[in-house]
Structure formats: C-alpha cells, structure tokens
Design a protein around this motif. Structure first.
Motif, PDB file in Angstrom:
ATOM      1  N   LEU A 122       0.829  -1.203   0.000  1.00 44.51           N
ATOM      2  CA  LEU A 122       0.000   0.000   0.000  1.00 44.51           C
ATOM      3  C   LEU A 122       0.864   1.254   0.000  1.00 44.51           C
ATOM      4  O   LEU A 122       0.559   2.244   0.656  1.00 44.51           O
ATOM      5  CB  LEU A 122      -0.936  -0.014   1.220  1.00 44.51           C
ATOM      6  N   ALA A 134      -0.546   4.790  -0.394  1.00 47.70           N
ATOM      7  CA  ALA A 134      -1.378   5.400   0.645  1.00 47.70           C
ATOM      8  C   ALA A 134      -0.559   6.418   1.433  1.00 47.70           C
ATOM      9  O   ALA A 134       0.677   6.375   1.443  1.00 47.70           O
ATOM     10  CB  ALA A 134      -1.919   4.319   1.575  1.00 47.70           C
ATOM     11  N   PRO A 135      -1.219   7.354   2.124  1.00 50.05           N
ATOM     12  CA  PRO A 135      -0.486   8.331   2.942  1.00 50.05           C
ATOM     13  C   PRO A 135       0.382   7.641   3.985  1.00 50.05           C
ATOM     14  O   PRO A 135       0.023   6.562   4.490  1.00 50.05           O
ATOM     15  CB  PRO A 135      -1.609   9.147   3.600  1.00 50.05           C
ATOM     16  N   GLY A 186       1.921   6.226   7.252  1.00 54.03           N
ATOM     17  CA  GLY A 186       1.297   5.894   8.525  1.00 54.03           C
ATOM     18  C   GLY A 186      -0.059   5.229   8.408  1.00 54.03           C
ATOM     19  O   GLY A 186      -0.664   4.869   9.428  1.00 54.03           O
ATOM     20  N   THR A 187      -0.538   5.040   7.189  1.00 52.24           N
ATOM     21  CA  THR A 187      -1.868   4.460   7.010  1.00 52.24           C
ATOM     22  C   THR A 187      -1.961   3.055   7.589  1.00 52.24           C
ATOM     23  O   THR A 187      -2.874   2.731   8.353  1.00 52.24           O
ATOM     24  CB  THR A 187      -2.257   4.423   5.515  1.00 52.24           C
ATOM     25  N   VAL A 188      -1.010   2.196   7.230  1.00 50.90           N
ATOM     26  CA  VAL A 188      -1.040   0.817   7.714  1.00 50.90           C
ATOM     27  C   VAL A 188      -0.893   0.766   9.221  1.00 50.90           C
ATOM     28  O   VAL A 188      -1.626   0.039   9.915  1.00 50.90           O
ATOM     29  CB  VAL A 188       0.042  -0.023   7.016  1.00 50.90           C
ATOM     30  N   ASP A 189       0.033   1.544   9.770  1.00 48.82           N
ATOM     31  CA  ASP A 189       0.230   1.532  11.221  1.00 48.82           C
ATOM     32  C   ASP A 189      -1.030   2.006  11.945  1.00 48.82           C
ATOM     33  O   ASP A 189      -1.392   1.472  13.005  1.00 48.82           O
ATOM     34  CB  ASP A 189       1.423   2.415  11.602  1.00 48.82           C
ATOM     35  N   GLY A 190      -1.689   2.989  11.388  1.00 50.24           N
ATOM     36  CA  GLY A 190      -2.920   3.466  11.996  1.00 50.24           C
ATOM     37  C   GLY A 190      -4.012   2.414  11.984  1.00 50.24           C
ATOM     38  O   GLY A 190      -4.753   2.248  12.964  1.00 50.24           O
ATOM     39  N   MET A 191      -4.122   1.687  10.879  1.00 52.91           N
ATOM     40  CA  MET A 191      -5.134   0.635  10.779  1.00 52.91           C
ATOM     41  C   MET A 191      -4.815  -0.513  11.729  1.00 52.91           C
ATOM     42  O   MET A 191      -5.721  -1.078  12.361  1.00 52.91           O
ATOM     43  CB  MET A 191      -5.212   0.133   9.335  1.00 52.91           C
ATOM     44  N   ARG A 233     -11.114  -0.219   3.220  1.00 59.65           N
ATOM     45  CA  ARG A 233     -10.373   0.939   2.757  1.00 59.65           C
ATOM     46  C   ARG A 233     -11.120   2.219   3.129  1.00 59.65           C
ATOM     47  O   ARG A 233     -12.347   2.204   3.315  1.00 59.65           O
ATOM     48  CB  ARG A 233     -10.183   0.880   1.240  1.00 59.65           C
ATOM     49  N   GLU A 234     -10.371   3.290   3.209  1.00 60.87           N
ATOM     50  CA  GLU A 234     -11.001   4.586   3.389  1.00 60.87           C
ATOM     51  C   GLU A 234     -11.605   5.010   2.050  1.00 60.87           C
ATOM     52  O   GLU A 234     -10.906   5.046   1.035  1.00 60.87           O
ATOM     53  CB  GLU A 234      -9.982   5.629   3.859  1.00 60.87           C
TER      54      GLU A 234
END
Length: 317
Positions: free
Chosen positions: A42, A45-46, A48-53, A83-84
């Motif tokens: 991913l 994606a922006p 930090g996206t994966v860590d946030g999820m 997904r967002e």
C-alpha cells in the motif's frame, strides 16, 4: 493436478454496501511481518496508514482476530480490511429497478455510474447503491456495463446461483440489444455484421483493432435517421463481449458514437462533476431463459438517448 486454494469467507461485514478488501500474502517475499508486506503493498497510501489501521484493529485474519504489527509473515495468509472511501461526486441520476424476484434484480443504469467498485468509484456504483437501497448485501453483478454506457444490468441475489446466471453471458445465451446515436452516413451500407480482432491493453484507455482471428462480432443496423441534423439512431447487437466492442466497431465504420471520449480521439479527463454530453450508447434490451426458474425474461430499458430526443439539450446549447 494442482488443487485450487479455497478462499476463506470474509470475517468483516460490508460497510455502506462495500465489501472489505481481501489481500493474500505472496508465496515468496523479503518481508518478515504482515505489516512490512502491507506497507510495501500500500505504498501509494499516505504515510502511517497501515500503522494506523493496525493500531485500531482494522486489519484482521480469517478468524476475525486483529493483526498486530509483530505478526509474522505467513505465505498464502489472507487478511481483510476496509479501505477509506474516496470523496466522490454523487451521480445525480436515478438508478431504476425494473424487475425483482428472489433470484435476480434487473436495474436500468444511468450514464456515468460504474457497475462495480473500482479505482475512484466506490460508493457511486450501481452495485453499492443497490445493496444500500434494497438492503441485499449478497447482491452481485452477473455482467457489467462501461461507466459511460446506460441501460440494463442483471444482478444476482443468491451467491450460490450467481454462476448459473454468469454462464448465460459466457455461453452467449443472452440476447443483448443496444441503441446508439451517431452521424448518419448515407454511403454506409447497412445492415452489416462487423468482425474484427480487438486488443485492450492494461493501462491504455482505448482499445484497438489488430490483425488476426476475429474475437469481436457486432450486427449494426440503421433504425432511423433524419435530415434536419444529420443524425441517425443505430441498433447494435453484439455476439461477443470484448471491452469497448460497440464503440470500436462504430468508430471503424466512420460513425463514432456521440459523446465518446476515446474514439476516434482520446480526450483529456473530464471533471468529476461534469455530467454533460453523455455517451449516446444504451443497453436497450436483455432477453434470456432464467437458468433457475425457467422463466422467459424480456426486459427493455425505459431510458432515452438525449442526443436523439433533444439534441440541443444534449449539446448544451
């Protein structure tokens, strides 16, 4: 013979009519954790996206357990997440249901509405809207129409029956008839059957005709024409289902369909809120024998092509 891997059922419910994304970890790779693979996968994606999820417990395995940042990489493992959703401009035209029973839904799709979620079109698709409006989370398309094409779409209600309806289209047991508006060419001899080989390359917007064994067959008939503006209404019957087939064949005949942004010339992308001059192509009829009930179905779109019924309105004059 290699046994096909069984895909586990999704552990996540739909959200606003949209299925969770399913990711299968590749058989080989340099990653030591699930997190490392998802960050690489991913990458668009922006940050930090994966860590946030992961921190929110929004990425889960087949058992519904939340994946942690330290979970080891397991080849072939499936994970799911929602997904967002992108911000989408609503398509301001109704999606009409013309038939409904316990097995299928037939909808009359407007121009500019995609059939299924893809790319930047997720919530504003026929499938998502129907799931929400009808309250049928199991709804699935038996076939597809281009986003720019209007007309009849068949959806199945029961997952175990979807294959039977899809096979109708695969085995060419559905009579499909389209209507198009284009310039009238009195020198064009019609009716005729167009046969060619069409190639659609991934990432290239327009398909093209190439030498070789024909894989696309279309019957083209002149329904009517008028001298006042030089336009004609055509009846198109495809006998195959190649991408952009009708648009390619009409362009090859020298009468490209009005409003086509790809044929004969690829134009720049239009603003998302520009719904002017829709492609004048309509899936007018669907006829088939129901593989589950044996019923003879004949459906007709109630839509009109505005370049024919009200050309100044379509042209924006």
């Amino acid at each position: 013979m290699r046994r096909k891997t069984r895909i586990p059922p999704t552990p996540l419910p739909q959200r606003d009519g949209v299925d969770a994304v399913r990711v299968r970890l590749p058989a080989e790779g340099p990653w030591d954790t699930v997190r490392a693979h998802l960050v690489a996968r991913l990458s668009g994606a922006p940050p930090g996206t994966v860590d946030g999820m992961l921190a929110a417990g929004r990425i889960v395995g087949a058992d519904g357990r939340a994946v942690t940042p330290d979970d080891p990489y397991v080849p072939g493992l499936y994970v799911w997440f929602h997904r967002e959703l992108p911000a989408e401009v609503p398509v301001p035209f109704p999606l009409e249901v013309v038939y409904r029973d316990a097995h299928l839904i037939v909808a009359d799709k407007p121009h500019f509405l995609a059939t299924t979620p893809r790319g930047g079109h997720i919530a504003q698709t026929a499938l998502t809207r129907l799931r929400r409006e009808l309250g049928i989370p199991t709804l699935s398309p038996a076939h597809r129409l281009d986003r720019l094409t209007a007309g009849l779409l068949l959806f199945t209600v029961r997952p175990e029956e979807r294959g039977a309806y899809q096979s109708l289209f695969r085995d060419r047991l559905v009579h499909k008839e389209y209507e198009a508006v284009a310039r009238h060419d009195p020198a064009l001899a019609l009716p005729r059957t167009v046969r060619s080989r069409i190639l659609k390359e991934r990432g290239v917007p327009a398909a093209r005709q190439v030498a070789g064994e024909p894989n696309a067959v279309t019957r083209v008939e002149l329904a009517e024409h008028r001298k006042s503006d030089g336009l004609a209404r055509y009846r198109l019957t495809p006998h195959t289902g190649q991408t952009h087939q009708l648009r390619v064949h009409m362009n090859a005949l020298g009468v490209p369909i009005l409003g086509d942004p790809l044929y004969p010339v690829v134009t720049g992308p239009r603003p998302a809120d520009d719904f002017r001059r829709p492609l004048q192509l309509l899936a007018r009829r669907l006829e088939f024998t129901d593989p589950v009930t044996g019923t003879e179905h004949r459906f007709r779109s109630g839509r009109t092509l505005t370049a024919w019924s009200a050309y100044p309105e379509w042209a924006g004059r």
